[in-house]
Design an enzyme around this catalytic site. Structure first.
Site, mmCIF file in Angstrom:
data_model
loop_
_atom_site.group_PDB
_atom_site.id
_atom_site.type_symbol
_atom_site.label_atom_id
_atom_site.label_comp_id
_atom_site.label_asym_id
_atom_site.label_seq_id
_atom_site.Cartn_x
_atom_site.Cartn_y
_atom_site.Cartn_z
ATOM 1 C CB SER A 122 -26.853 20.525 11.790
ATOM 2 O OG SER A 122 -28.223 20.742 11.937
ATOM 3 C CE LYS A 148 -28.336 23.061 14.990
ATOM 4 N NZ LYS A 148 -28.058 24.454 14.605
ATOM 5 C CG LEU A 149 -29.942 15.155 18.008
ATOM 6 C CD1 LEU A 149 -30.705 14.218 18.950
ATOM 7 C CD2 LEU A 149 -29.371 14.367 16.826
ATOM 8 C CE LYS A 150 -31.633 22.334 12.025
ATOM 9 N NZ LYS A 150 -31.672 23.786 12.341
ATOM 10 C CG ASP A 175 -31.739 24.776 15.778
ATOM 11 O OD1 ASP A 175 -32.600 25.509 16.308
ATOM 12 O OD2 ASP A 175 -31.169 25.078 14.706
ATOM 13 C CD GLU A 201 -29.252 26.829 16.968
ATOM 14 O OE1 GLU A 201 -28.509 25.836 17.128
ATOM 15 O OE2 GLU A 201 -29.260 27.497 15.926
ATOM 16 C CG ASP A 226 -30.328 30.618 14.199
ATOM 17 O OD1 ASP A 226 -30.263 31.641 13.516
ATOM 18 O OD2 ASP A 226 -30.257 29.479 13.685
ATOM 19 C CE LYS A 250 -28.040 29.514 10.965
ATOM 20 N NZ LYS A 250 -29.459 29.160 11.144
ATOM 21 N N GLY A 278 -24.912 27.311 9.998
ATOM 22 C CA GLY A 278 -24.906 27.061 8.555
ATOM 23 C C GLY A 278 -26.296 27.160 7.966
ATOM 24 C CG LEU A 280 -29.102 23.326 4.377
ATOM 25 C CD1 LEU A 280 -30.475 22.926 3.841
ATOM 26 C CD2 LEU A 280 -28.413 22.099 4.960
HETATM 27 MG MG LIG Z 1 -30.706 27.343 14.293
#
Ligand SMILES: [Mg+2]
Length: 357
Positions: A122, A148-150, A175, A201, A226, A250, A278, A280
């Site tokens: 991510s 995955k790009l924020k 996301d 996402e 999520d 999660k 995840g 972190l």
């Molecule tokens: Mg998320």
């Protein structure tokens, strides 16, 4: 942290871990990690609220039980609303102990069989687009196959286009962590389809189920939820509305490993694939996540990168390393199967509290 991690709601530069260690009279030790952050940005729980709930409610309740079990703990805490991250910190430690009691790994204990789990990386919001493209390139060189790009309003079409141009075959997810107003549907659909994003996402606020369902209708990408999914009811309602075609699970968000497994099974029965997200985590929480990701209903690559991607020094002795085929190894020993660095913990510790029978 190795570098700051920026999402649509803020930047994390360092992380304070809230850990639960359960010790039994026969010498077993189980570990759990609370994934709440210092600020209430991803969720309303924080390290401080979780610590309060753990020390005033959940841990005193646990030590008062005659012979504590997972079931007794979840029954006893069921009437407390929310506080899922705090509950999960205890639940995961109890699962660790229960698995050790049976002499099997957490994965086996929960019904898992995979030896390795497929993972992706991510990538947080970067200062510039060239920096993002270079960063993605480094992860691909490291061996990650899914990125995955924020994203957030103002950091979406252009960076996604640049990454797509640089890496035409990459499996690309995005996301938004709820950053878009529901009216942004059309625009999101345009850039996501144009640049072949395979999963979008949580673009909209957690309660915006209808907007997610509208986005999912006829989309050429999966719509993943999520933050919206916190329990069975929220999952069933979202499934019935057609609001998700992928589920991020999660442990902290849903209150534990057993709930996480149950939600993924339920989604699978509705034809919706799941994957493990995840928060972190240190190596302790990461190990729990790797065990969870080894269970059958989890079929999409998890957000569980190698330890070195996050922290200069991890809390476990053998950090997770990326292996062949963009995978992490599922620890095979009893329980979590990782060794906690007690010395590092002692040195880094700001505070601790002990509850005894
Ligand atoms: Mg998320």
């Amino acid at each position: 942290m190795v570098e700051p991690f920026e999402t649509s709601f803020g930047v994390e530069k360092k992380r304070r871990f809230l850990l639960v260690r359960l010790e039994t009279t026969d010498g077993l030790e189980g570990y759990g990690e609370c994934v709440a952050s210092t600020e209430p940005l991803y969720s309303s729980e924080t390290t401080a609220t979780a610590r309060e709930m753990l020390s005033r409610r959940f841990l005193p309740l646990l030590v008062r039980m005659r012979s504590p079990t997972l079931e007794k703990f979840s029954d006893a805490t069921d009437s407390y609303r929310g506080q899922r991250m705090a509950k999960a910190a205890v639940e995961t430690a109890l699962v660790d102990l229960a698995a050790q009691g049976e002499g099997v790994s957490v994965s086996r204990f929960l019904g898992g069989h995979r030896r390795r789990v497929e993972v992706g990386v991510s990538v947080g919001i970067q200062p510039t687009i060239p920096a993002l493209v270079r960063r993605v390139g480094r992860y691909l060189d490291d061996g990650y196959r899914r990125v995955k790009l924020k994203v957030r309003p103002g950091w979406d079409a252009a960076p996604v286009a640049a990454v797509r141009r640089a890496y035409p075959d990459l499996e690309l997810w995005v996301d938004a962590n709820q950053a878009y107003p529901t009216e942004a549907q059309k625009r999101i659909r345009v850039w996501a389809e144009k640049y072949r994003v395979s999963q979008v996402e949580q673009p909209f606020p957690e309660r915006a189920i209808r907007a997610h369902a509208e986005l999912a209708r006829g989309a050429r990408f999966r719509v993943c939820l999520d933050e919206s999914i916190i329990d069975r009811v929220s999952l069933d309602d979202a499934l019935a509305a057609g609001a998700l075609t992928s589920l991020n699970v999660k442990t902290g968000r849903v209150g534990g490993l057993e709930v996480g497994r149950a939600l993924a099974r339920r989604a699978a029965r509705a034809g919706v694939p799941s994957w493990v997200g995840g928060m972190l985590e240190s190596g302790i929480g990461r190990a729990h996540n790797v065990h969870l990701a080894s269970l059958p209903p989890f079929t999409l690559p998890a957000d569980l990168s190698a330890s070195e991607r996050y922290y200069r020094q991890d809390l476990i002795e053998r950090p997770f390393e990326l292996g062949p085929g963009s995978t992490l190894e599922v620890p095979a020993g009893p329980g979590l199967g990782v060794r906690v660095r007690e010395e590092t913990l002692r040195r880094a510790r700001r505070a601790s509290r002990t509850f005894r029978r």
